[in-house]
Structure formats: C-alpha cells, structure tokens
Design a protein around this motif. Structure first.
Motif, PDB file in Angstrom:
ATOM      1  N   ASP A 224       0.803  -1.224   0.000  1.00 19.69           N
ATOM      2  CA  ASP A 224       0.000   0.000   0.000  1.00 19.69           C
ATOM      3  C   ASP A 224       0.836   1.274   0.000  1.00 19.69           C
ATOM      4  O   ASP A 224       0.356   2.348   0.372  1.00 19.69           O
ATOM      5  N   ALA A 225       2.078   1.180  -0.432  1.00 19.83           N
ATOM      6  CA  ALA A 225       2.984   2.328  -0.393  1.00 19.83           C
ATOM      7  C   ALA A 225       2.426   3.536  -1.117  1.00 19.83           C
ATOM      8  O   ALA A 225       2.485   4.654  -0.604  1.00 19.83           O
ATOM      9  N   ASP A 226       1.860   3.328  -2.293  1.00 20.47           N
ATOM     10  CA  ASP A 226       1.362   4.465  -3.069  1.00 20.47           C
ATOM     11  C   ASP A 226       0.169   5.144  -2.398  1.00 20.47           C
ATOM     12  O   ASP A 226      -0.036   6.339  -2.547  1.00 20.47           O
ATOM     13  N   ILE A 227      -0.577   4.402  -1.615  1.00 23.13           N
ATOM     14  CA  ILE A 227      -1.729   4.955  -0.904  1.00 23.13           C
ATOM     15  C   ILE A 227      -1.276   5.673   0.376  1.00 23.13           C
ATOM     16  O   ILE A 227      -1.746   6.758   0.698  1.00 23.13           O
ATOM     17  N   LEU A 228      -0.322   5.072   1.088  1.00 23.24           N
ATOM     18  CA  LEU A 228       0.086   5.585   2.392  1.00 23.24           C
ATOM     19  C   LEU A 228       1.182   6.656   2.346  1.00 23.24           C
ATOM     20  O   LEU A 228       1.195   7.573   3.175  1.00 23.24           O
ATOM     21  N   PHE A 229       2.119   6.507   1.410  1.00 21.57           N
ATOM     22  CA  PHE A 229       3.320   7.336   1.476  1.00 21.57           C
ATOM     23  C   PHE A 229       3.604   8.167   0.230  1.00 21.57           C
ATOM     24  O   PHE A 229       4.364   9.116   0.287  1.00 21.57           O
ATOM     25  N   GLY A 230       3.073   7.805  -0.905  1.00 19.60           N
ATOM     26  CA  GLY A 230       3.319   8.555  -2.138  1.00 19.60           C
ATOM     27  C   GLY A 230       3.484   7.633  -3.322  1.00 19.60           C
ATOM     28  O   GLY A 230       3.721   6.438  -3.176  1.00 19.60           O
ATOM     29  N   GLU A 231       3.360   8.212  -4.502  1.00 15.61           N
ATOM     30  CA  GLU A 231       3.430   7.409  -5.720  1.00 15.61           C
ATOM     31  C   GLU A 231       4.842   7.246  -6.259  1.00 15.61           C
ATOM     32  O   GLU A 231       5.100   6.351  -7.048  1.00 15.61           O
ATOM     33  N   THR A 232       5.750   8.103  -5.848  1.00 10.41           N
ATOM     34  CA  THR A 232       7.127   8.006  -6.332  1.00 10.41           C
ATOM     35  C   THR A 232       8.051   7.633  -5.180  1.00 10.41           C
ATOM     36  O   THR A 232       7.717   7.823  -4.004  1.00 10.41           O
ATOM     37  N   GLY A 233       9.216   7.152  -5.534  1.00 14.91           N
ATOM     38  CA  GLY A 233      10.205   6.852  -4.512  1.00 14.91           C
ATOM     39  C   GLY A 233      10.590   8.089  -3.732  1.00 14.91           C
ATOM     40  O   GLY A 233      10.790   8.037  -2.520  1.00 14.91           O
ATOM     41  N   ALA A 234      10.678   9.224  -4.423  1.00 17.65           N
ATOM     42  CA  ALA A 234      11.028  10.473  -3.745  1.00 17.65           C
ATOM     43  C   ALA A 234       9.968  10.837  -2.703  1.00 17.65           C
ATOM     44  O   ALA A 234      10.308  11.260  -1.584  1.00 17.65           O
ATOM     45  N   GLU A 235       8.691  10.670  -3.045  1.00 22.36           N
ATOM     46  CA  GLU A 235       7.617  10.964  -2.087  1.00 22.36           C
ATOM     47  C   GLU A 235       7.645   9.992  -0.910  1.00 22.36           C
ATOM     48  O   GLU A 235       7.454  10.392   0.238  1.00 22.36           O
ATOM     49  N   ILE A 236       7.877   8.738  -1.204  1.00 13.56           N
ATOM     50  CA  ILE A 236       7.942   7.720  -0.146  1.00 13.56           C
ATOM     51  C   ILE A 236       9.096   8.023   0.805  1.00 13.56           C
ATOM     52  O   ILE A 236       8.941   7.986   2.023  1.00 13.56           O
ATOM     53  N   MET A 237      10.244   8.358   0.245  1.00 17.61           N
ATOM     54  CA  MET A 237      11.403   8.635   1.091  1.00 17.61           C
ATOM     55  C   MET A 237      11.230   9.941   1.852  1.00 17.61           C
ATOM     56  O   MET A 237      11.727  10.065   2.972  1.00 17.61           O
ATOM     57  N   ALA A 238      10.507  10.904   1.304  1.00 19.17           N
ATOM     58  CA  ALA A 238      10.213  12.132   2.052  1.00 19.17           C
ATOM     59  C   ALA A 238       9.376  11.792   3.278  1.00 19.17           C
ATOM     60  O   ALA A 238       9.623  12.308   4.378  1.00 19.17           O
ATOM     61  N   SER A 239       8.412  10.903   3.105  1.00 19.35           N
ATOM     62  CA  SER A 239       7.595  10.455   4.227  1.00 19.35           C
ATOM     63  C   SER A 239       8.450   9.714   5.252  1.00 19.35           C
ATOM     64  O   SER A 239       8.304   9.915   6.460  1.00 19.35           O
ATOM     65  N   TYR A 240       9.366   8.887   4.778  1.00 17.93           N
ATOM     66  CA  TYR A 240      10.259   8.151   5.682  1.00 17.93           C
ATOM     67  C   TYR A 240      11.126   9.126   6.483  1.00 17.93           C
ATOM     68  O   TYR A 240      11.274   8.984   7.692  1.00 17.93           O
TER      69      TYR A 240
END
Length: 92
Positions: free
Chosen positions: A17-33
């Motif tokens: 569920d990464a795209d739902i919880l943290f973002g659609e791109t790796g950059a968005e996911i890592m910003a959340s991290y």
C-alpha cells in the motif's frame, strides 16, 4: 534480523500500500520516511545499507532473497543496487 531497518523500509514504505500511504514516487515515499525518522535513525539506515552492500558480492541475488518490495516506483529503479543507492541519496 541483522538488517531490520532495510527490512522495515522495504516491507512498510515500499510495501503493498505504499502508493496509498506514502506517495506514488520513490522520492515521495522517502520524504515520508525522512519525516517520520530521527537523524539517528537515518544515520543507522545509512550504516546498515553500507554494511549490507559490503557483506554481499551478488547484491541482486541477496536482496531478492532477503527483502521483498511490493511497490517499485520508476524513479527508484528495479535493480537492488540502484534502489539502495537511491535510498542512500534520499537520506543524506
């Protein structure tokens, strides 16, 4: 587990569920991290990735065996080495 930070990152932040919880791109996911991590935790992840890269001759095979990524955004690449390098760059 020796590499529990990488395991957590791949299972949770790059999980189903990464795209739902943290973002659609790796950059968005890592910003959340980064937002949810302390400077010490980011340093520990950098050290753990360096340890992992130095502990395996065949990173692709080892990573496929040790970790699963259900969500692989285009900007973070599919080869394991490229993924780990992208994570390192994102947590500098």
């Amino acid at each position: 587990m020796r590499f529990e930070l990488i395991d957590h990152l791949t299972k949770v932040y790059f999980g189903q569920d990464a795209d739902i919880l943290f973002g659609e791109t790796g950059a968005e996911i890592m910003a959340s991290y980064r937002e949810s991590s302390t400077p010490a935790e980011l340093a520990a992840l950098r050290a753990e990735i360096a340890d992992y890269l130095g502990s395996h001759e065949d990173i692709e095979t080892a990573f496929a065996r040790d970790f699963s990524r259900d969500y692989v955004p285009e900007d973070f690449g599919t080869p394991a080495k490229q993924f780990l390098d992208s994570v390192l760059a994102a947590v500098q």
